[in-house]
Design a protein around this motif. Structure first.
Motif, PDB file in Angstrom:
ATOM      1  N   LYS A 245       9.882   2.101  -1.930  1.00 21.30           N
ATOM      2  CA  LYS A 245      10.365   0.768  -1.579  1.00 21.30           C
ATOM      3  C   LYS A 245      11.270   0.884  -0.364  1.00 21.30           C
ATOM      4  CE  LYS A 245      12.807  -3.239  -3.512  1.00 21.30           C
ATOM      5  NZ  LYS A 245      13.504  -3.782  -4.694  1.00 21.30           N
ATOM      6  N   THR A 267       7.425  -3.179  -1.330  1.00 15.92           N
ATOM      7  CA  THR A 267       7.211  -2.236  -2.428  1.00 15.92           C
ATOM      8  C   THR A 267       5.787  -1.707  -2.360  1.00 15.92           C
ATOM      9  OG1 THR A 267       8.794  -3.431  -3.797  1.00 15.92           O
ATOM     10  CG2 THR A 267       7.322  -1.892  -4.914  1.00 15.92           C
ATOM     11  N   LEU A 268       5.635  -0.405  -2.460  1.00 19.11           N
ATOM     12  CA  LEU A 268       4.334   0.225  -2.383  1.00 19.11           C
ATOM     13  C   LEU A 268       3.852   0.582  -3.781  1.00 19.11           C
ATOM     14  CD1 LEU A 268       5.832   0.804   0.429  1.00 19.11           C
ATOM     15  CD2 LEU A 268       4.119   2.583   0.730  1.00 19.11           C
ATOM     16  N   SER A 269       2.557   0.440  -4.023  1.00 21.58           N
ATOM     17  CA  SER A 269       2.005   0.810  -5.318  1.00 21.58           C
ATOM     18  C   SER A 269       2.008   2.315  -5.510  1.00 21.58           C
ATOM     19  CB  SER A 269       0.584   0.265  -5.463  1.00 21.58           C
ATOM     20  OG  SER A 269      -0.259   0.781  -4.435  1.00 21.58           O
ATOM     21  N   LEU A 281       1.802  -2.029   7.054  1.00 18.37           N
ATOM     22  CA  LEU A 281       2.358  -2.886   6.000  1.00 18.37           C
ATOM     23  C   LEU A 281       3.517  -3.727   6.516  1.00 18.37           C
ATOM     24  CD1 LEU A 281       2.341  -0.369   3.010  1.00 18.37           C
ATOM     25  CD2 LEU A 281       0.605  -2.056   3.628  1.00 18.37           C
ATOM     26  N   GLN A 327      -5.720   3.278  -2.307  1.00 19.23           N
ATOM     27  CA  GLN A 327      -4.405   2.687  -2.509  1.00 19.23           C
ATOM     28  C   GLN A 327      -3.874   2.067  -1.224  1.00 19.23           C
ATOM     29  OE1 GLN A 327      -2.852   2.110  -5.222  1.00 19.23           O
ATOM     30  NE2 GLN A 327      -4.271   3.169  -6.574  1.00 19.23           N
ATOM     31  N   ARG A 328      -4.131   2.685  -0.081  1.00 15.94           N
ATOM     32  CA  ARG A 328      -3.678   2.112   1.192  1.00 15.94           C
ATOM     33  C   ARG A 328      -4.355   0.773   1.460  1.00 15.94           C
ATOM     34  NH1 ARG A 328      -4.200   7.618   4.831  1.00 15.94           N
ATOM     35  NH2 ARG A 328      -2.712   8.872   3.634  1.00 15.94           N
ATOM     36  N   GLU A 331      -2.645  -1.809  -0.729  1.00 11.97           N
ATOM     37  CA  GLU A 331      -1.326  -2.168  -0.212  1.00 11.97           C
ATOM     38  C   GLU A 331      -1.440  -3.056   1.018  1.00 11.97           C
ATOM     39  OE1 GLU A 331       0.359   1.612   0.369  1.00 11.97           O
ATOM     40  OE2 GLU A 331       0.938   1.919  -1.724  1.00 11.97           O
ATOM     41  N   ALA A 339       1.197 -10.350  -3.456  1.00  9.56           N
ATOM     42  CA  ALA A 339       0.948  -9.573  -4.672  1.00  9.56           C
ATOM     43  C   ALA A 339       0.225 -10.391  -5.734  1.00  9.56           C
ATOM     44  CB  ALA A 339       2.275  -9.044  -5.227  1.00  9.56           C
ATOM     45  N   MET A 363       0.253  -4.034  -7.963  1.00  7.68           N
ATOM     46  CA  MET A 363       1.495  -3.314  -7.717  1.00  7.68           C
ATOM     47  C   MET A 363       2.120  -2.817  -9.010  1.00  7.68           C
ATOM     48  SD  MET A 363       1.387  -3.516  -4.538  1.00  7.68           S
ATOM     49  CE  MET A 363       2.916  -2.679  -4.168  1.00  7.68           C
TER      50      MET A 363
END
Length: 466
Positions: A245, A267-269, A281, A327-328, A331, A339, A363
């Protein structure tokens, strides 16, 4: 042009074509270039900028040191294979420095002092010691900072290049110019060991830059944010951390018309440390944000961190990218759409189809989701991909359910009995059925819970097969 003690110490190529040169006084410059922008040298700002550059370059090697004459030294001997060779590494370093809003002259050599002197003279790459000696011999003596106080005496001897300086008697040269000159010369030629004070990354990261003007365009703010992200990437690499984060804040007008800072959290997953991914991001986050007022400063802080996971290269990569690439992408979609617009399935331990799954944000960590039921899927009949939000009642025609056309059963019944623990018992018989156009549906027959077994059951359409 930049002045130091009322003399020119740095100038542009355009000013040089007008006749301006280093060491010229301010009055002469104003006569030759009246429209030139004149600035006083700011040593404190230069030192702060060099520290920012050193912090950003820690992503390429943990051994970074600051040298004299605005020089940053990097020991990349252990990083060449990782970044694909010296040429590829130099390209990456040049891009990082450009993202900081600076330009640099790069040089590579087997000695740090030799590389520093080659960089001051021009971009040269030499990795072998004999080649380095030949190039150093042709450099001017003025590049040796320890020789500057003795330039007039050395030039009087006809000693203008380092090769000529090395041929002078060392004992007499030491008595006349001191030992520092010989020590620096020996370090440059690899004849003496070099000791450096390596830059150490601070325990926490927080950076801030002043903007050159009031800016209210998010694409321009994203460009300045990349300067902070380059430093963050170097700090994360040096500390072997990944960020979960981060917090970005925009400072606005101060004084009587003061506006509170605008804070943007991201906030990143999955924890990340790649500069390009973080910048993508942040750019999307800024594009979706509304500024209360033009920004005059920009800050970045790392709020939540985790240990960086080692990268594993597979012999046979998976088609379509790795799990990190997946995942990228998620995000990026979250940063662009929000979200609440990007969701994942969260199965629940319940036999009722409409309750057995719910949707939550991607997330949310998967380890916090409830575990699904462990029924063997091979023992279940086919399930449809699409479920209706509310089961659709079906009418009967000759004791057969009808949806557009009479339906024909193609599977045995699957009974589901559940809800008794909630005081709402449910008994259903699910079938796979098809119509006259051979479209398949998932229907069920619902009983009244056994209270009136002679009552005709109700039929509903619950799902559609692709």
């Amino acid at each position: 042009m930049v002045f130091e003690r009322e003399r020119v110490c740095a100038l542009s190529a355009t000013a040089r074509t007008l006749g301006v040169h280093e060491g010229m006084r301010r009055g002469g410059v104003q006569l030759l270039a009246a429209a030139a922008h004149l600035h006083e040298r700011a040593p404190l700002q230069e030192t702060a900028m060099l520290q920012q550059v050193a912090l950003a370059l820690l992503q390429y090697t943990p051994q970074v040191a600051l040298a004299e004459e605005a020089c940053v030294l990097l020991d990349v001997s252990a990083s060449l294979r990782l970044f694909g060779g010296i040429r590829a590494l130099c390209r990456k370093i040049r891009i990082t420095i450009a993202r900081l809003g600076l330009s640099a002259t790069l040089a590579c050599a087997v000695t740090a002092t030799g590389a520093w002197m080659l960089a001051r003279f021009g971009y040269v790459r030499t990795l072998r010691l004999p080649s380095l000696w030949r190039r150093l011999d042709r450099l001017p003596v003025v590049l040796l900072s320890a020789a500057v106080p003795h330039l007039e005496w050395l030039h009087g001897l006809g000693c203008r290049q380092l090769g000529q300086l090395r041929r002078l008697p060392r004992a007499g040269l030491q008595r006349r110019c001191g030992k520092d000159l010989l020590d620096m010369l020996e370090r440059a030629y690899g004849e003496a060991p070099e000791v450096h004070d390596w830059v150490v990354a601070p325990p926490a990261f927080s950076a801030r830059i002043e903007l050159p003007d009031r800016i209210d365009q998010t694409d321009i703010l994203a460009t300045y944010a990349q300067r902070l992200l380059a430093q963050l990437a170097g700090w994360l690499a040096a500390r072997q951390l990944a960020i979960k984060k981060l917090r970005l804040w925009l400072e606005h007008e101060r004084g009587r018309q003061a506006v509170p800072p605008t804070e943007l959290g991201l906030t990143l997953s999955v924890p990340a440390w790649q500069e390009d991914h973080l910048h993508t991001l942040v750019r999307e986050k800024l594009a979706r944000s509304t500024l209360a007022a033009p920004a005059i400063a920009l800050g970045l802080a790392a709020d939540e961190l985790q240990a960086q996971q080692a990268v594993s290269e597979l012999l046979f990569p998976e088609p379509g990218g790795s799990a990190e690439d997946h995942q990228r992408l998620l995000e990026l979609l979250v940063a662009r759409l929000g979200a609440d617009k990007v969701q994942q399935a969260a199965p629940r331990a319940d036999h009722r189809p409409e309750i057995a799954n719910r949707w939550c944000s991607v997330m949310q960590p998967t380890n916090q989701l409830p575990a699904p039921m462990t029924t063997n899927p091979n023992h279940l009949p086919p399930r449809p991909l699409w479920l209706l939000e509310e089961p659709l009642p079906l009418r009967l025609q000759r004791h057969r359910p009808v949806y557009r056309t009479p339906l024909e059963f193609t599977s045995p019944p699957e009974r589901i009995e559940a809800g008794w623990w909630e005081g709402r018992p449910l008994t259903r018989d699910y079938f796979t059925a098809r119509d006259a156009q051979h479209a398949y549906y998932w229907i069920f027959r619902q009983w009244r819970g056994g209270e009136r077994p002679d009552e005709e059951p109700q039929w509903f359409l619950h799902g559609l097969f692709g």
